[in-house]
Motif scaffolding. Structure first.
Motif, PDB file in Angstrom:
ATOM      1  N   PRO A 111      39.095  34.330  34.352  1.00 15.60           N
ATOM      2  CA  PRO A 111      39.192  33.367  35.452  1.00 15.60           C
ATOM      3  C   PRO A 111      37.803  33.089  36.027  1.00 15.60           C
ATOM      4  O   PRO A 111      37.079  34.022  36.355  1.00 15.60           O
ATOM      5  N   LYS A 115      35.805  27.610  31.887  1.00 13.13           N
ATOM      6  CA  LYS A 115      36.614  26.921  30.863  1.00 13.13           C
ATOM      7  C   LYS A 115      36.813  25.440  31.228  1.00 13.13           C
ATOM      8  O   LYS A 115      36.614  24.550  30.411  1.00 13.13           O
ATOM      9  N   GLY A 134      46.850  25.855  33.081  1.00 12.75           N
ATOM     10  CA  GLY A 134      46.930  26.090  34.521  1.00 12.75           C
ATOM     11  C   GLY A 134      47.247  24.806  35.284  1.00 12.75           C
ATOM     12  O   GLY A 134      48.093  24.792  36.183  1.00 12.75           O
ATOM     13  N   LEU A 137      50.841  23.874  34.758  1.00 12.21           N
ATOM     14  CA  LEU A 137      51.736  24.741  35.540  1.00 12.21           C
ATOM     15  C   LEU A 137      51.662  24.405  37.034  1.00 12.21           C
ATOM     16  O   LEU A 137      52.679  24.391  37.725  1.00 12.21           O
ATOM     17  N   ARG A 138      50.458  24.097  37.513  1.00 11.40           N
ATOM     18  CA  ARG A 138      50.335  23.748  38.945  1.00 11.40           C
ATOM     19  C   ARG A 138      51.057  22.443  39.242  1.00 11.40           C
ATOM     20  O   ARG A 138      51.681  22.291  40.297  1.00 11.40           O
ATOM     21  N   LYS A 159      50.220  36.425  37.877  1.00 12.90           N
ATOM     22  CA  LYS A 159      50.972  36.823  36.677  1.00 12.90           C
ATOM     23  C   LYS A 159      51.015  35.697  35.641  1.00 12.90           C
ATOM     24  O   LYS A 159      50.818  34.524  35.983  1.00 12.90           O
ATOM     25  N   ILE A 160      51.327  36.065  34.420  1.00 10.30           N
ATOM     26  CA  ILE A 160      51.421  35.061  33.350  1.00 10.30           C
ATOM     27  C   ILE A 160      52.864  34.549  33.281  1.00 10.30           C
ATOM     28  O   ILE A 160      53.813  35.319  33.160  1.00 10.30           O
ATOM     29  N   VAL A 161      52.988  33.258  33.376  1.00  5.37           N
ATOM     30  CA  VAL A 161      54.293  32.589  33.372  1.00  5.37           C
ATOM     31  C   VAL A 161      54.928  32.738  31.974  1.00  5.37           C
ATOM     32  O   VAL A 161      54.203  32.700  30.965  1.00  5.37           O
ATOM     33  N   GLY A 186      42.870  27.767  28.675  1.00  7.56           N
ATOM     34  CA  GLY A 186      43.643  28.786  29.404  1.00  7.56           C
ATOM     35  C   GLY A 186      44.919  29.208  28.701  1.00  7.56           C
ATOM     36  O   GLY A 186      45.808  29.790  29.304  1.00  7.56           O
ATOM     37  N   PHE A 187      44.985  28.961  27.445  1.00  8.66           N
ATOM     38  CA  PHE A 187      46.165  29.297  26.645  1.00  8.66           C
ATOM     39  C   PHE A 187      45.703  29.525  25.196  1.00  8.66           C
ATOM     40  O   PHE A 187      44.861  28.750  24.722  1.00  8.66           O
ATOM     41  N   ARG A 189      47.354  33.100  26.660  1.00  7.90           N
ATOM     42  CA  ARG A 189      46.800  34.092  27.573  1.00  7.90           C
ATOM     43  C   ARG A 189      47.347  35.481  27.318  1.00  7.90           C
ATOM     44  O   ARG A 189      46.877  36.454  27.879  1.00  7.90           O
ATOM     45  N   ASN A 193      52.431  34.362  24.525  1.00 10.79           N
ATOM     46  CA  ASN A 193      51.971  32.964  24.455  1.00 10.79           C
ATOM     47  C   ASN A 193      51.572  32.607  23.027  1.00 10.79           C
ATOM     48  O   ASN A 193      51.965  31.576  22.480  1.00 10.79           O
ATOM     49  N   ARG A 225      35.016  28.314  44.617  1.00 12.69           N
ATOM     50  CA  ARG A 225      35.572  27.124  43.930  1.00 12.69           C
ATOM     51  C   ARG A 225      36.131  26.102  44.913  1.00 12.69           C
ATOM     52  O   ARG A 225      36.052  24.901  44.683  1.00 12.69           O
ATOM     53  N   ARG A 229      43.264  26.565  45.941  1.00 11.04           N
ATOM     54  CA  ARG A 229      44.239  27.251  45.074  1.00 11.04           C
ATOM     55  C   ARG A 229      44.763  28.524  45.729  1.00 11.04           C
ATOM     56  O   ARG A 229      44.022  29.263  46.356  1.00 11.04           O
ATOM     57  N   ARG A 240      44.134  39.064  38.552  1.00  6.77           N
ATOM     58  CA  ARG A 240      43.866  38.192  37.389  1.00  6.77           C
ATOM     59  C   ARG A 240      42.866  38.845  36.441  1.00  6.77           C
ATOM     60  O   ARG A 240      42.987  38.721  35.217  1.00  6.77           O
TER      61      ARG A 240
HETATM   62  N1  LIG Z   1      48.802  30.248  29.700  1.00  9.85           N
HETATM   63  C1  LIG Z   1      48.812  30.366  31.039  1.00  9.85           C
HETATM   64  C2  LIG Z   1      47.780  29.815  31.825  1.00  9.85           C
HETATM   65  C3  LIG Z   1      47.796  29.979  33.191  1.00  9.85           C
HETATM   66  N2  LIG Z   1      48.825  30.644  33.769  1.00  9.85           N
HETATM   67  C4  LIG Z   1      48.898  30.844  35.228  1.00  9.85           C
HETATM   68  O1  LIG Z   1      48.011  29.985  35.897  1.00  9.85           O
HETATM   69  C5  LIG Z   1      47.026  30.737  36.604  1.00  9.85           C
HETATM   70  C6  LIG Z   1      45.725  29.978  36.679  1.00  9.85           C
HETATM   71  O2  LIG Z   1      45.245  29.760  35.378  1.00  9.85           O
HETATM   72  P1  LIG Z   1      44.028  28.762  35.114  1.00  9.85           P
HETATM   73  O3  LIG Z   1      43.764  28.765  33.659  1.00  9.85           O
HETATM   74  O4  LIG Z   1      44.304  27.449  35.771  1.00  9.85           O
HETATM   75  O5  LIG Z   1      42.805  29.359  35.942  1.00  9.85           O
HETATM   76  P2  LIG Z   1      41.839  30.615  35.761  1.00  9.85           P
HETATM   77  O6  LIG Z   1      42.678  31.824  36.131  1.00  9.85           O
HETATM   78  O7  LIG Z   1      41.358  30.676  34.373  1.00  9.85           O
HETATM   79  O8  LIG Z   1      40.781  30.355  36.762  1.00  9.85           O
HETATM   80  C7  LIG Z   1      46.992  32.079  35.882  1.00  9.85           C
HETATM   81  O9  LIG Z   1      46.465  33.134  36.674  1.00  9.85           O
HETATM   82  C8  LIG Z   1      48.480  32.280  35.591  1.00  9.85           C
HETATM   83  O10 LIG Z   1      49.187  32.677  36.745  1.00  9.85           O
HETATM   84  C9  LIG Z   1      49.838  31.187  32.977  1.00  9.85           C
HETATM   85  O11 LIG Z   1      50.762  31.796  33.498  1.00  9.85           O
HETATM   86  N3  LIG Z   1      49.820  31.027  31.628  1.00  9.85           N
END
Ligand SMILES: Nc1ccn([C@@H]2O[C@H](COP(=O)(O)OP(=O)(O)O)[C@@H](O)[C@H]2O)c(=O)n1
Ligand SMILES: Nc1ncnc2c1ncn2[C@@H]1O[C@H](COP(=O)(O)OP(=O)(O)O)[C@@H](O)[C@H]1O
Length: 284
Positions: A111, A115, A134, A137-138, A159-161, A186-187, A189, A193, A225, A229, A240
């Motif tokens: 994190p 990226k 991310g 998901l947001r 947590k990882i979704v 970000g995938f 993760r 996944n 940042r 968030r 994280r």
């Molecule tokens: N493949 C993924 C990517 C993100 N996430 C979720 O989204 C959050 C934020 O991911 P992100 O890639 O936007 O940000 P960073 O944690 O890399 O800064 C992660 O901490 C997870 O809770 C996930 O569950 N599965």
């Protein structure tokens, strides 16, 4: 003994004589990297990657075809920005059913390792579609559905979704783009996944960019940042980092053993990092 200390020690034991170990993600990753197949060629020029010479097959590539405007978490800009010669178009690998296959680059790292920043630059220069897991998901958590609420809770807790949620969002975004070259940020993760994505889409990445950055640098960046968030606070950041070491590094290690990882020192200026990143992508 903390988990991280145990992991560093395990990696260092594997990695002799890799220099270890103030417990940063970078040193842990370096130790793991050292311990894995040296033929993986991390850090070598792209042309020396063994897999670069191999044409990869994409079994289920014809799954995704529809043409609609890009959706949330998915950005794409036409080729070129800086006046240099544009990258040659990636050759499309034709699957046997006649549909166009998908080419994927995974963008991984802890994190705050940069990226999103580097992905945005690649989108600006090359005709790639950027899919941020991310961001998807947001956007989904704002849907107001019970699943959206579950995603919001998990993100806030670091947590990882569950994979089926994220993969379905990614697949939808790939479908909607109408394109076939993707930068997936970000995938994957964790192992769930990775294996679910591979089995559901049949897609193997062409390249995995791994932004390797010390924790203290990532922590500083995340706290600065300022995007509002729910997870950029000290308590969630710690969780994280732990999840990254525990669940995400093994994925990088998996791809490293396949010779697909380019490890990039992410503790530099964004411009310096991008010089290296673009060289890797231009050769795809
Ligand atoms: N493949 C993924 C990517 C993100 N996430 C979720 O989204 C959050 C934020 O991911 P992100 O890639 O936007 O940000 P960073 O944690 O890399 O800064 C992660 O901490 C997870 O809770 C996930 O569950 N599965
Ligand atoms: N090389 C860099 N040097 C300094 N700050 C950076 C660098 N790369 C990114 N940042 C900043 O750090 C923060 C996290 O970067 P971001 O790209 O969002 O990381 P990630 O997507 O890996 O979480 C952002 O505020 C970004 O502007």
């Amino acid at each position: 003994m903390t988990f991280r200390r145990r992991l560093v020690q395990a990696a260092v034991a594997l990695a002799k004589p890799a220099a270890a170990s103030r417990g940063s993600v970078a040193t842990t990753a370096a130790a793991i990297q050292h311990a894995t197949n040296s033929a993986a060629c991390t850090g070598l020029p792209r042309a020396q990657f063994p897999w670069a010479k191999v044409s990869l097959g994409f079994a289920a590539a014809g799954l995704m075809t529809v043409a609609e405007p890009p959706s949330a978490g998915c950005t794409s800009t036409a080729v070129k920005a800086d006046g240099q010669a544009a990258a040659p178009p990636l050759p499309a690998v034709k699957p046997q059913d006649g549909s166009v296959s998908h080419k994927v680059v995974f963008v991984l790292g802890g994190p705050g390792s940069g990226k999103g920043t580097q992905s945005a630059r690649l989108v600006e220069e090359f005709g790639l579609v950027h899919l941020s897991a991310g961001d998807l998901l947001r956007a989904h958590m704002k849907s107001g559905s019970p699943e959206g609420q579950m995603v919001a809770d998990m993100i806030k807790d670091g947590k990882i979704v569950p994979s089926h949620v994220t993969i379905s969002l990614l697949q939808q975004a790939m479908d909607n783009s109408g394109k076939h070259k993707f930068l997936i940020d970000g995938f994957p993760r964790n192992e769930e996944n990775r294996s679910s994505f591979e089995s559901q889409t049949g897609i193997q990445p062409e390249l995995v960019l791994f932004f390797d950055c010390p924790e203290e640098v990532m922590e500083r960046r995340l706290l600065g940042r300022n995007e509002g968030r729910t997870d950029d606070n000290m308590e969630t950041i710690r969780k994280r980092f732990k999840v990254f070491i525990e669940s995400s590094l093994p994925v990088i290690q998996h791809y490293e053993a396949l010779g697909k990882v380019a490890r990039i020192n992410a503790d530099r200026s964004a411009d310096d990092i991008y010089k290296e990143v673009r060289r890797l992508v231009v050769e795809l």
